[in-house]
Design an enzyme around this catalytic site. Structure first.
Site, mmCIF file in Angstrom:
data_model
loop_
_atom_site.group_PDB
_atom_site.id
_atom_site.type_symbol
_atom_site.label_atom_id
_atom_site.label_comp_id
_atom_site.label_asym_id
_atom_site.label_seq_id
_atom_site.Cartn_x
_atom_site.Cartn_y
_atom_site.Cartn_z
ATOM 1 N N TRP A 53 44.633 53.297 28.510
ATOM 2 C CA TRP A 53 44.383 54.399 27.785
ATOM 3 C C TRP A 53 44.392 54.706 29.335
ATOM 4 O O TRP A 53 42.649 53.768 29.551
ATOM 5 C CB TRP A 53 44.192 55.092 26.849
ATOM 6 C CG TRP A 53 43.933 56.129 26.945
ATOM 7 C CD1 TRP A 53 44.568 57.542 27.233
ATOM 8 C CD2 TRP A 53 42.682 57.607 26.370
ATOM 9 N NE1 TRP A 53 44.668 58.692 26.782
ATOM 10 C CE2 TRP A 53 42.990 59.020 27.007
ATOM 11 C CE3 TRP A 53 41.619 57.212 26.070
ATOM 12 C CZ2 TRP A 53 42.180 59.667 26.755
ATOM 13 C CZ3 TRP A 53 39.956 58.363 25.771
ATOM 14 C CH2 TRP A 53 41.042 59.680 26.187
ATOM 15 N N LYS A 96 47.239 63.746 17.225
ATOM 16 C CA LYS A 96 48.299 63.634 17.344
ATOM 17 C C LYS A 96 48.664 63.898 16.027
ATOM 18 O O LYS A 96 49.326 64.402 15.266
ATOM 19 C CB LYS A 96 48.476 61.957 17.893
ATOM 20 C CG LYS A 96 47.579 61.541 18.652
ATOM 21 C CD LYS A 96 48.159 61.977 20.393
ATOM 22 C CE LYS A 96 47.816 61.909 21.703
ATOM 23 N NZ LYS A 96 47.895 61.731 22.689
ATOM 24 N N ASP A 144 39.454 51.723 18.645
ATOM 25 C CA ASP A 144 40.435 53.220 19.289
ATOM 26 C C ASP A 144 41.651 53.361 17.849
ATOM 27 O O ASP A 144 42.008 53.067 18.282
ATOM 28 C CB ASP A 144 40.470 53.329 20.306
ATOM 29 C CG ASP A 144 40.395 54.899 20.956
ATOM 30 O OD1 ASP A 144 40.539 55.750 20.183
ATOM 31 O OD2 ASP A 144 40.805 55.037 22.074
HETATM 32 C C1 LMR Z 1 48.015 60.507 26.287
HETATM 33 O O1 LMR Z 1 47.283 59.454 26.234
HETATM 34 O O2 LMR Z 1 49.296 61.108 27.309
HETATM 35 C C2 LMR Z 1 47.209 61.330 25.565
HETATM 36 O O3 LMR Z 1 46.432 60.828 24.587
HETATM 37 C C3 LMR Z 1 46.650 62.302 26.055
HETATM 38 C C4 LMR Z 1 45.440 62.271 26.434
HETATM 39 O O4 LMR Z 1 44.410 63.050 26.517
HETATM 40 O O5 LMR Z 1 45.307 61.494 28.027
#
Ligand code: LMR
Length: 392
Positions: free
Chosen positions: A127, A243, A208
């Site tokens: 992420w 989510k 996570d």
């Molecule tokens: C994503 O990865 O699209 C989501 O978790 C939103 C974000 O906060 O990045």
């Protein structure tokens, strides 16, 4: 003072929201930020949340402060779903509410830093906000390759060799399920292997867990986490309800710590609370209260779990439909059926991603990540043809 600041680029993922909104082509497709969409392309509020919010509206008689822990009814109520009632009772585990999963990751970073940790291992791609959060918390971020995007396969060798290189007290970030951005999760054997090395090397697991229930099912998605907790004496879990309760903008999450005894647990919790106080004082209440109302009521809980099951099976349909299409140009969709959750990462070049946007009004992250839930019965055919057109 302020003139000394260097300009910062807007977050690329969040910037896509605006770019997509500004596009007036009627057949545009949004595969950008991780928000669930139904087969009509909408992101409705969960029915269970609507019912809980109505109850909250009718019964809430004060909005006075709750304290840095937030809504502990929500925090404790989630545990049975995360771990199962028995394990939740057996473990020495405690937590507090955070502003979304991001708040949970940030608070975990700050708490671990206060405990003396200085290095974190991240599988990449991850992420995009992970590395900035740990950098902001003064960590040294060390990376290894999570997946080979070209072959869509997990790079277990890279992970294992990093774990062997890691030093006593290093933190390892593990995605509990539905890996963001690749959808490539570990098998049960791989979890067991990873955890064995982490035990041997005395590495600290931060799990996570932002997509619980959206992979294979609530119990199945917790299996890796349970393997971690069965073998390692301490852990932290950054949980998000953004989510799986659809609470995105309301920012609902929790950070849990697991410790070997009550004394360590109490000290850890006191540090988490003190750091929460210094960061945001206390989390916003509304979303957490709605989640608590659902979890306190068997009928609403069933309604919520059914809604998550529907999301899961729709995303599975998208994966299976893409896989059944086989290849589109140079992209093989088959591996997507073996992946989980909201995201997969396609082996497309920056030029091909730009062409999808310019020529076909298809928006995805610059990394090639697609939001599986952005595809519907109405647009999946167009998407497959467009990928063939740009990559053929
Ligand atoms: C994503 O990865 O699209 C989501 O978790 C939103 C974000 O906060 O990045």
């Amino acid at each position: 003072m302020l003139e000394k600041l260097a300009p910062q680029k807007p977050d690329a993922l969040l910037a896509l929201i605006k770019l997509y909104a500004a596009d007036d082509r009627a057949d545009k497709i949004d595969l950008g930020v991780g928000v669930y969409r139904d087969n009509q392309g909408n992101t409705p509020v969960f029915k269970a949340i609507k019912a809980a919010e109505q109850r909250l509206f009718d019964t809430q008689d004060s909005k006075s402060y709750l304290g840095p822990e937030g809504d502990m009814g929500m925090v404790c109520g989630l545990l049975g779903h995360i771990l199962g009632e028995d394990l939740a009772k057996d473990l020495t585990i405690d937590g507090l509410q955070t502003p979304g999963g991001t708040g949970a990751v940030r608070l975990a970073a700050d708490t671990l830093y206060a405990a003396g940790a200085r290095r974190i291992w991240l599988g990449t791609p991850s992420w995009p906000n992970h590395a900035p959060i740990f950098t902001a918390s003064q960590f040294e971020v060390l990376t290894y390759r999570h997946m080979d995007v070209a072959t869509q396969s997990l790079d277990m060798e890279a992970l294992l060799s990093s774990l062997y290189k890691a030093e006593d007290g290093d933190v390892v970030l593990l995605h509990g399920c539905c890996h963001n951005p690749t959808g490539v999760d570990y098998t049960a054997e791989q979890w067991a292997h990873i955890v064995e090395i982490m035990a041997e090397k005395r590495l600290f697991p931060l799990v996570d867990f932002a997509y619980h229930g959206l992979g294979q099912g609530f119990e199945e998605d917790s299996a890796g986490l349970k393997t971690v907790l069965a073998r390692l004496p301490q852990a932290m879990i950054a949980y998000s309800c953004d989510k799986n309760f659809g609470m995105y903008r309301d920012r609902v999450g929790a950070l849990y710590a697991v410790a070997q005894d009550d004394a360590v647990m109490a000290t850890t919790k006191s540090n988490m609370a003190a750091l929460a106080r210094a960061n945001w004082s206390m989390p916003p209440d509304h979303g957490g209260a709605a989640v608590r109302i659902i979890l306190d009521d068997a009928e609403l809980t069933q309604m919520w779990r059914d809604e998550v099951a529907e999301m899961r099976s729709r995303m599975r349909w998208v994966r299976d439909t893409l896989a059944a299409a086989g290849t589109a140009g140079s992209v093989d969709f088959a591996p997507l059926a073996t992946q989980n959750g909201m995201f997969s990462m396609l082996p497309l070049s920056p030029e091909q991603i730009q062409a999808l946007r310019d020529d076909h009004a298809i928006y995805m992250a610059g990394s090639g990540r697609i939001n599986i839930a952005g595809l519907t019965e109405g647009n999946i055919g167009k998407f497959i043809e467009a990928v063939a057109a740009v990559s053929g």
